[in-house]
Design a protein around this motif. Structure first.
Motif, mmCIF file in Angstrom:
data_model
loop_
_atom_site.group_PDB
_atom_site.id
_atom_site.type_symbol
_atom_site.label_atom_id
_atom_site.label_comp_id
_atom_site.label_asym_id
_atom_site.label_seq_id
_atom_site.Cartn_x
_atom_site.Cartn_y
_atom_site.Cartn_z
ATOM 1 N N THR A 9 37.366 47.878 34.327
ATOM 2 C CA THR A 9 36.939 47.123 35.490
ATOM 3 C C THR A 9 37.512 47.794 36.729
ATOM 4 O O THR A 9 38.441 48.595 36.628
ATOM 5 C CB THR A 9 37.372 45.649 35.411
ATOM 6 O OG1 THR A 9 36.767 44.920 36.486
ATOM 7 C CG2 THR A 9 38.880 45.515 35.487
ATOM 8 N N GLN A 10 36.929 47.480 37.875
ATOM 9 C CA GLN A 10 37.408 48.107 39.104
ATOM 10 C C GLN A 10 38.367 47.172 39.826
ATOM 11 O O GLN A 10 38.052 46.018 40.096
ATOM 12 C CB GLN A 10 36.233 48.464 40.015
ATOM 13 C CG GLN A 10 36.622 49.334 41.182
ATOM 14 C CD GLN A 10 35.418 49.821 41.963
ATOM 15 O OE1 GLN A 10 34.905 49.113 42.825
ATOM 16 N NE2 GLN A 10 34.952 51.031 41.658
ATOM 17 N N GLY A 11 39.550 47.687 40.110
ATOM 18 C CA GLY A 11 40.542 46.879 40.810
ATOM 19 C C GLY A 11 41.140 45.799 39.926
ATOM 20 O O GLY A 11 41.020 45.837 38.699
ATOM 21 N N SER A 13 40.702 42.108 39.948
ATOM 22 C CA SER A 13 40.103 40.838 40.333
ATOM 23 C C SER A 13 40.678 39.702 39.492
ATOM 24 O O SER A 13 41.223 39.916 38.396
ATOM 25 C CB SER A 13 38.587 40.890 40.142
ATOM 26 O OG SER A 13 38.267 41.015 38.770
ATOM 27 N N PHE A 14 40.522 38.492 39.973
ATOM 28 C CA PHE A 14 41.010 37.316 39.248
ATOM 29 C C PHE A 14 40.353 37.209 37.881
ATOM 30 O O PHE A 14 41.026 36.981 36.879
ATOM 31 C CB PHE A 14 40.735 36.050 40.063
ATOM 32 C CG PHE A 14 41.050 34.783 39.325
ATOM 33 C CD1 PHE A 14 42.360 34.332 39.193
ATOM 34 C CD2 PHE A 14 40.035 34.040 38.743
ATOM 35 C CE1 PHE A 14 42.648 33.169 38.489
ATOM 36 C CE2 PHE A 14 40.305 32.883 38.033
ATOM 37 C CZ PHE A 14 41.623 32.439 37.907
ATOM 38 N N GLY A 16 38.807 39.596 36.162
ATOM 39 C CA GLY A 16 39.214 40.709 35.311
ATOM 40 C C GLY A 16 40.566 40.457 34.676
ATOM 41 O O GLY A 16 40.773 40.705 33.486
ATOM 42 N N ASN A 17 41.496 39.952 35.480
ATOM 43 C CA ASN A 17 42.825 39.625 34.960
ATOM 44 C C ASN A 17 42.756 38.528 33.900
ATOM 45 O O ASN A 17 43.453 38.575 32.884
ATOM 46 C CB ASN A 17 43.736 39.175 36.100
ATOM 47 C CG ASN A 17 44.058 40.305 37.059
ATOM 48 O OD1 ASN A 17 43.887 41.469 36.732
ATOM 49 N ND2 ASN A 17 44.506 39.955 38.250
ATOM 50 N N ASP A 34 40.582 51.803 35.316
ATOM 51 C CA ASP A 34 39.666 51.655 36.436
ATOM 52 C C ASP A 34 38.422 52.510 36.165
ATOM 53 O O ASP A 34 38.348 53.223 35.160
ATOM 54 C CB ASP A 34 40.353 52.086 37.737
ATOM 55 C CG ASP A 34 39.853 51.303 38.937
ATOM 56 O OD1 ASP A 34 38.620 51.087 39.017
ATOM 57 O OD2 ASP A 34 40.670 50.902 39.767
ATOM 58 N N GLY A 55 30.586 44.517 38.315
ATOM 59 C CA GLY A 55 30.736 43.883 39.625
ATOM 60 C C GLY A 55 29.812 44.544 40.627
ATOM 61 O O GLY A 55 29.013 45.421 40.280
#
Length: 254
Positions: A9-11, A13-14, A16-17, A34, A55
């Motif tokens: 996933t990129q970065g 994010s809530f 993703g976490n 990433d 995303g």
């Protein structure tokens, strides 16, 4: 041994976490990266399954998507996409359906995701759960080559004629039949017709094997409505990828 998940996933994010924590709570071994080609190249060998949380960024990473396509195709990795229809559509501009094992739309149902992961992992790594494939072809050299490619991941039975295939099917129900389109005496289309007329095995998926790749021949093959087809000219990685992704799609529909 815990199933190894490569989570992309990129970065941070809530969501993703949250997905990562859910996977770890389910006791999977999770490596998060990433959307960088270098990171995927470094970690691709450490994954049983690749999960890609999509995303709005998805249209901005064409090079990564092309490399991900190569990883899935060449190494037969199962790819699970998590995202909405627009994001998945963008991915499919770079990665063919045959390389996408499953798609789960947001909001993500973690129970369904973990059930899918478990089914996929067992089908690959545990002999007890190996899918069974009936391989039908009159070319014994091709049969042995295909068996050597597939038997690490599947239980493979080989027969050299349509008659032998029908005899096998009288007592066995494989998970997939790979059927040569052109065979002497009883052709592939004739065998398919007989399979579809038998209640016991009429729902078994059948994929044709064909040596002809011209448009006219492919249209003729697909007109018989098999569950897919494989060109005999494909290499080991392409064959494995197509079969792996076919079964992963079935799992995603359960």
């Amino acid at each position: 041994m815990a199933t190894k998940i490569l989570f992309i996933t990129q970065g941070f994010s809530f969501m993703g976490n949250s997905i990562q924590k859910g996977l770890e709570k389910a006791e999977y071994s999770v490596i998060r990266i990433d959307t960088e080609v270098e990171q995927l190249a470094a970690q691709k060998e450490n994954a049983d399954i690749i999960i890609f949380y999509l995303g709005k960024f998805i249209g901005d990473i064409p090079n990564f998507l092309v490399y991900l396509k190569d990883v899935c195709g060449e190494e037969g990795k199962f790819l699970i996409l998590l995202g909405n229809n627009d994001e998945v559509y963008t991915v499919k501009e770079f990665i063919p359906d045959t390389s996408i094992g499953a798609i789960l739309e947001r909001p993500i149902d973690m129970k369904k995701l973990t059930q899918l992961i478990d089914k996929v992992a067992k089908s690959v790594s545990n002999n007890e759960y190996k899918r069974s494939i009936l391989l039908v072809d009159d070319d014994t050299i091709f049969l042995k080559m295909m068996k050597s490619w597939l038997e690490k991941y599947y239980r493979v039975t080989i027969v050299t004629s349509g008659t032998q295939a029908l005899m096998y099917l009288a007592d066995n129900t494989p998970d997939l039949i790979l059927l040569d389109y052109e065979m002497p005496v009883t052709s592939g289309p004739q065998v398919l017709e007989m399979i579809r007329s038998e209640t016991k095995v009429d729902k078994v998926p059948v994929m044709f094997l064909t040596g002809k790749s011209d448009k006219e021949s492919i249209v003729k093959v697909l007109a018989l409505k098999p569950d897919g087809y494989l060109l005999k000219s494909l290499n080991r990685e392409q064959i494995l990828s197509t079969v792996n992704q076919f079964f992963a799609k079935i799992d995603s529909q359960i």
